[in-house]
Design an enzyme around this catalytic site. Structure first.
Site, short mmCIF file in Angstrom:
data_model
loop_
_atom_site.label_atom_id
_atom_site.label_comp_id
_atom_site.label_asym_id
_atom_site.label_seq_id
_atom_site.Cartn_x
_atom_site.Cartn_y
_atom_site.Cartn_z
N GLY A 355 3.79 -13.15 -69.90
CA GLY A 355 4.35 -14.09 -70.81
C GLY A 355 2.33 -14.90 -71.13
N ASP A 473 10.53 -21.94 -80.53
CA ASP A 473 10.40 -21.04 -80.00
C ASP A 473 11.65 -20.04 -80.17
OD1 ASP A 473 7.88 -18.95 -80.79
OD2 ASP A 473 7.52 -18.78 -78.15
#
Length: 634
Positions: A355, A473
């Site tokens: 990520g 998020d």
């Protein structure tokens, strides 16, 4: 007498040119005002290369595009580049004067293209550019430009501004300005946007030209017989001839001449050195090398010592940060040796994913417990900050629907987190078919349970954690599923602890496109309702099995929230439901699916005060589940 003298001087000049070693150059163009016009640029039909035309007007060089003209600010012959002056803004507006021409559009058949040295500042843009690769975030340099530039003051009321670095490829031909994109722009060459706007260079757009070929000829008379021969161009399909250089000479595209090949870089000649010189040079080089090696060894010793001291200080600082958990539990500290053993020294076959923060590996502790090991990227200060922030957050909370933190390691160069291992992938993997039969295994009952688990985890963060935590998020790829389809919220790298005396946190907007609360993006005011908005998008994903952002949908439907809202307004809600669900659903199940859709749209209300809290959302999902369960009992 004057006539004879002039002819004599001309004869001497011609004799000197005929003996010049590089051969006769192409006809140069005269200067335009105080600016030299280098080859191959051409201002008239009798000079330069006619494929490289520019204009000289009243002492100023002009570059013509397909439908407009721009003053040339500078020319660099060695790098084969020129800089033009971009169009100004119409006075007291945020519209470029060349908008009527749709901005700068070069002729793609000519040997000019836009370089990668340009930073374009787009102004007065439509919100559709949020879906583009341009940097339209709050951190974009365009905001500083607008605020510090008097001529751009009218752009402060524009809906959006963006920046991007031009591509610089040989097919980069335009800077487009239009109603459906941006109405104004400016451009800067080699811009360092970290500097204050007052130190930015003057606006300019850098254009490069391709190296010109040898001069076109009709016969040998058009070439300099001493240096070149007129011959057919093998790459031409229409029989073009060119003046090709003789053996021993090469074409110089900067000077436009055939030059001698230079193999010796020494102006004094390249003959063999004497034996005496060789001995002296060898002795000097040997002594110099010994001194250099000694200096290098000393510097390496000092450097390694500093690195070890810095690592020890950093580990101690990180321990202090992680253990200062404001009443929460302290994170268990793993040694670097334990982490390397658990991950087989970070073996590639243990890599689970990558990520923006770094990598996640599967590992096994000494007792055989499977774990997920998350590492920040080396040299990525932002990723390291996010990992440390995640430890601080997870030390404050403890809930069955939040991923469990087992500990961390601060000894290695990058901080590392150790989590419980959730073996069944992410919700996004299941919905998008990344796991075999994953979408088929997600029945409506499973999806309702996943929604309930996620809502309860977020409600705990908002109402039970002290101080409250805003995730920032929430998305389907951050919801993990275990073997029993039990959901757990993960990835707290962007999370924030709310202060008890503040209703919002002013910060730069962060999150994921498609899930980002539009009011948070505009005002940088973070509240629990920002997570509610993101959760609304997750509900739509559960209902439709479609991505939050999907460019395979129609242009107006790229954003899932916008797409579903339009379908509801057109009374076509059933058409967006996942066919895997819809084709086997009972009447009551279809009604509960509609109820979830309307709950999601409530979470996606434009004004945050109209959205429900996560506690209210969790209660509503519980009520919908009770209706679906009643159907099963009947």
């Amino acid at each position: 007498m004057e006539f004879t003298t002039r002819h004599f001087l001309m004869a001497i000049l011609l004799l000197m040119l005929s003996r010049a070693p590089q051969g006769s150059p192409a006809t140069p163009c005269p200067a335009c005002g105080n600016t030299t016009v280098p080859f191959p640029l051409s201002t008239t039909s009798t000079c330069g290369d006619q494929s490289y035309k520019i204009r000289c007007s009243s002492g100023t060089l002009i570059f013509d595009t397909l439908n407009n003209s721009y003053p040339i600010e500078s020319i660099d012959a060695k790098s084969q580049r020129l800089v033009i002056q971009p169009a100004a803004l119409v006075q007291n507006t945020c519209v470029s004067t060349d908008k009527v021409h749709q901005g700068i559009q070069l002729n793609s058949t000519l040997p000019f293209n836009i370089t990668s040295s340009n930073t374009i500042v787009y102004l007065n843009c439509t919100l559709t550019l949020l879906q583009s690769p341009l940097n339209c975030s709050a951190a974009s340099a365009c905001h500083a430009y607008i605020n510090a530039t008097a001529s751009a003051a009218s752009c402060q009321s524009g809906p959006l501004c963006c920046t991007y670095r031009t591509g610089g490829s040989s097919n980069s031909y335009m800077i487009r300005v239009r109603d459906s994109g941006c109405s104004a722009y400016s451009s800067f060459v080699n811009l360092n946007s970290a500097q204050p706007v007052s130190r930015w260079p003057e606006p300019g757009l850098e254009i490069q030209w391709l190296s010109p070929r040898e001069t076109v000829c009709g016969s040998q008379e058009d070439c300099d017989s001493a240096t070149s021969t007129c011959g057919p161009d093998a790459s031409s399909t229409i029989g073009i001839k060119r003046c090709f250089c003789h053996d021993g000479l090469v074409w110089d595209p900067i000077q436009g001449v055939c030059s001698k090949k230079i193999t010796c870089q020494n102006p004094d000649g390249c003959g063999d050195s004497t034996k005496k010189k060789a001995i002296i040079a060898g002795s000097v080089c040997g002594a110099g090398a010994a001194i250099i090696l000694a200096i290098i060894a000393f510097l390496l010793y000092k450097r390694n010592k500093r690195i070890k001291e810095a690592q020890a200080r950093l580990a101690k600082e990180r321990e202090g940060i992680l253990n200062a958990s404001n009443g929460g539990r302290a994170a268990k500290l793993f040694s670097g040796k334990e982490i390397k053993k658990a991950t087989n020294d970070f073996s590639n076959d243990r890599l689970l994913g990558v990520g923006g923060y770094g990598e996640v590996y599967k590992g096994f502790l000494q007792d055989g417990t499977p774990v997920a090991v998350k590492c920040a990227k080396l040299g990525n200060a932002k990723g390291i900050d996010q990992v440390l922030n995640e430890v601080r957050i997870l030390c404050q909370v403890n809930h069955r629907n939040l991923v469990g933190l087992l500990g961390c390691c601060v000894e290695l160069e990058q901080p590392i987190l150790v989590y419980e291992f959730i073996e069944n992938g992410t919700l996004l993997d299941h919905l998008q078919g990344q796991i075999p039969k994953g979408r088929g295994l997600l029945s409506w009952t499973h999806r309702l349970q996943i929604a309930r688990h996620t809502a309860e985890g977020l409600a705990y963060l908002h109402f039970m954690a002290v101080p409250p935590v805003y995730h920032r998020d929430v998305k389907s790829s951050n919801i993990l599923l275990d073997i029993n389809m039990y959901a757990k919220v993960s990835d707290f790298g962007l999370s924030r602890l709310a202060q008890t005396d503040m209703s919002h946190i002013s910060t730069c907007a962060q999150g994921t496109l498609g899930y980002l609360d539009p009011e948070y993006y505009r005002n940088y005011q973070l509240t629990d309702k920002s997570d509610v908005y993101s959760f609304g998008v997750v509900l739509l994903e559960l209902l439709t099995a479609q991505k939050a952002i999907d460019f395979n949908r129609a242009p107006d439907d790229v954003n899932l929230a916008v797409y579903v809202h339009r379908m509801v307004e057109e009374e076509l809600l059933v058409d967006v439901i996942d066919p895997v669900l819809k084709n086997v659903a009972t009447t009551i199940e279809l009604e509960t699916m509609k109820a979830v859709a309307f709950l999601a749209l409530g979470c996606l209300e434009e004004k945050r005060q109209n959205r429900p809290s996560m506690k209210e959302v969790a209660e509503e999902i519980e009520y919908i589940i009770s209706i679906a369960s009643a159907k099963v009992v009947e």
